[in-house]
Write a protein that holds these residues in place. Structure first.
Motif, short mmCIF file in Angstrom:
data_model
loop_
_atom_site.label_atom_id
_atom_site.label_comp_id
_atom_site.label_asym_id
_atom_site.label_seq_id
_atom_site.Cartn_x
_atom_site.Cartn_y
_atom_site.Cartn_z
N LEU A 176 0.83 -1.20 0.00
CA LEU A 176 0.00 0.00 0.00
C LEU A 176 0.86 1.26 0.00
O LEU A 176 1.99 1.24 0.47
N ASN A 177 0.29 2.34 -0.52
CA ASN A 177 1.03 3.59 -0.44
C ASN A 177 0.97 4.13 0.99
O ASN A 177 0.22 3.63 1.83
N GLY A 178 1.78 5.13 1.26
CA GLY A 178 1.96 5.60 2.63
C GLY A 178 0.68 6.04 3.32
O GLY A 178 0.54 5.87 4.53
N ARG A 179 -0.28 6.59 2.56
CA ARG A 179 -1.50 7.10 3.20
C ARG A 179 -2.37 5.99 3.77
O ARG A 179 -3.19 6.24 4.65
N PHE A 180 -2.22 4.77 3.26
CA PHE A 180 -3.14 3.71 3.67
C PHE A 180 -2.47 2.59 4.49
O PHE A 180 -3.10 1.59 4.80
#
Length: 386
Positions: free
Chosen positions: A5-9
């Motif tokens: 996942l990307n950092g936001r999630f």
């Protein structure tokens, strides 16, 4: 292995609205006053006409900008209701108001652009703005000022990165409504400081003290306003997922392009239902309005009989935002006790921003008999007993 996942999630974020659905099966006698999904059915006429259109073959992709007939009906609506001329190239049909709001933010905001949002605010705004690369700047409001917008405080938040102001009137969750005079003052402010406006006009049929007036109608604001509307609340069509956007042509072109990457066009049958809702609005809107006004007034009267729970005469929306500061507890603590002791599900005010602390959001989406039962249960709690 690389991160999936990307950092936001990577760190799950809590959301009181989505979490509310997780507890609905906890008690067999639960009264759910948390979500803005009315118990009223979509008007039968709208369903029947949309069904007939589906049988007639309206089940294909539509024009990516939306059915031309529906766009024309929306133009007629703004012309007839508010005297506002809207061109066809300024109308876009979206798969829900939420989608329309996110698409508009995505095509307007550059990374780091700031959007000032009156606090308390609808929970999805923060995620939408941040997903579009923007930064949320809360504008404090308070009950003592009827949750109105202070231009002095607004001006104090301006920076070189401020790009837009987000307006939601009638407001979710507070129910506050901006008058025509207030809209005109905000419009003059935005022109003076070169700000765009995201206008979330979702609850326009639910103004109980004076008629709704859109900021789009303020002279000079059409070129800097992105108006998002929806059929979900005004016509009890939450499951149809259809909305519309009024914006300058360049914004509409960009939204259409981005939307083609995601969904191409809003659902055809939902658009037909929206078309019939608008055409039949003069018959459909008054009974819906009257039913919710009675619910709001009844709910407010019942709450004001309780100790440590008070709410002013409702201005608008379908939500009550009672003050529970007299309990000495946090909003989350009070909402938790109401669920555990009374089996009534409400949302804590801080779900909607820092200025929501000390309040609850209670949706008047059930019949008065059911609301009365909920208030009877609260009245038996020590926390609210006279």
């Amino acid at each position: 292995m690389k991160e999936l996942l990307n950092g936001r999630f990577r760190v799950p974020q809590s959301n009181a609205i989505s979490e509310a659905s997780d507890v609905t099966g906890r008690y067999s006698d639960l009264i759910n006053l948390s979500i803005g999904d009315p118990d009223i059915k979509t008007p039968q006429r709208v369903v029947e006409m949309a069904f007939a259109d589906a049988l007639a073959g309206h089940t294909k992709y539509t024009d990516p900008q939306g059915y031309p007939e529906l766009r024309e009906e929306i133009r007629a609506f703004y012309r007839e209701e508010y005297g506002i001329p809207v061109k066809d190239e300024e109308v876009f049909i979206s798969a829900s108001g939420l989608t329309g709001m996110y698409l508009s933010m995505a095509v307007i905001l550059d990374p780091g652009d700031e959007v000032i949002v009156p606090d308390p605010f609808f929970t999805c705004y923060q995620g939408q703005i941040e997903a579009a690369g923007g930064v949320v700047v809360p504008l404090p409001t308070c009950r003592e000022e009827n949750f109105g917008i202070s231009l002095e405080r607004l001006e104090g938040l301006l920076t070189p990165r401020t790009k837009a102001l987000l307006l939601n009137s009638p407001n979710n969750p507070t129910g506050a409504c901006l008058s025509r005079r207030e809209m005109e003052g905000i419009g003059e402010f935005c022109q003076k400081h070169d700000l765009f406006v995201f206008a979330d006009d979702i609850y326009t049929n639910f103004c109980y003290q004076e008629p709704f007036f859109p900021i789009l109608g303020v002279p000079g604001m059409a070129e800097r306003t992105i108006t998002v509307n929806s059929f979900s609340k005004n016509y009890i069509m939450t499951g149809f997922r259809v909305g519309n956007v009024i914006a300058p042509p360049a914004v509409i072109r960009a939204m259409k392009q981005m939307n083609e990457y995601v969904i191409y066009s809003a659902p055809s049958v939902s658009q037909r239902a929206a078309l019939w809702a608008l055409r039949e609005r003069r018959e459909l809107e008054p009974p819906i309005f009257q039913q919710f006004r009675e619910r709001m007034e009844y709910g407010a009267a019942r709450m004001n009989r309780l100790s440590n729970l008070s709410v002013p005469l409702p201005q608008g929306s379908i939500y009550l935002f009672p003050d529970i500061r007299g309990t000495g507890l946090t909003s989350a603590q009070v909402a938790g006790r109401i669920l555990e002791e009374a089996h009534v599900l409400v949302l804590p005010g801080d779900t909607f921003g820092r200025c929501g602390e000390g309040y609850l959001r209670i949706a008047c989406t059930v019949e008065n008999e059911r609301m009365g039962e909920a208030m009877d249960r609260l009245g038996r709690m020590e926390l609210f007993r006279k």
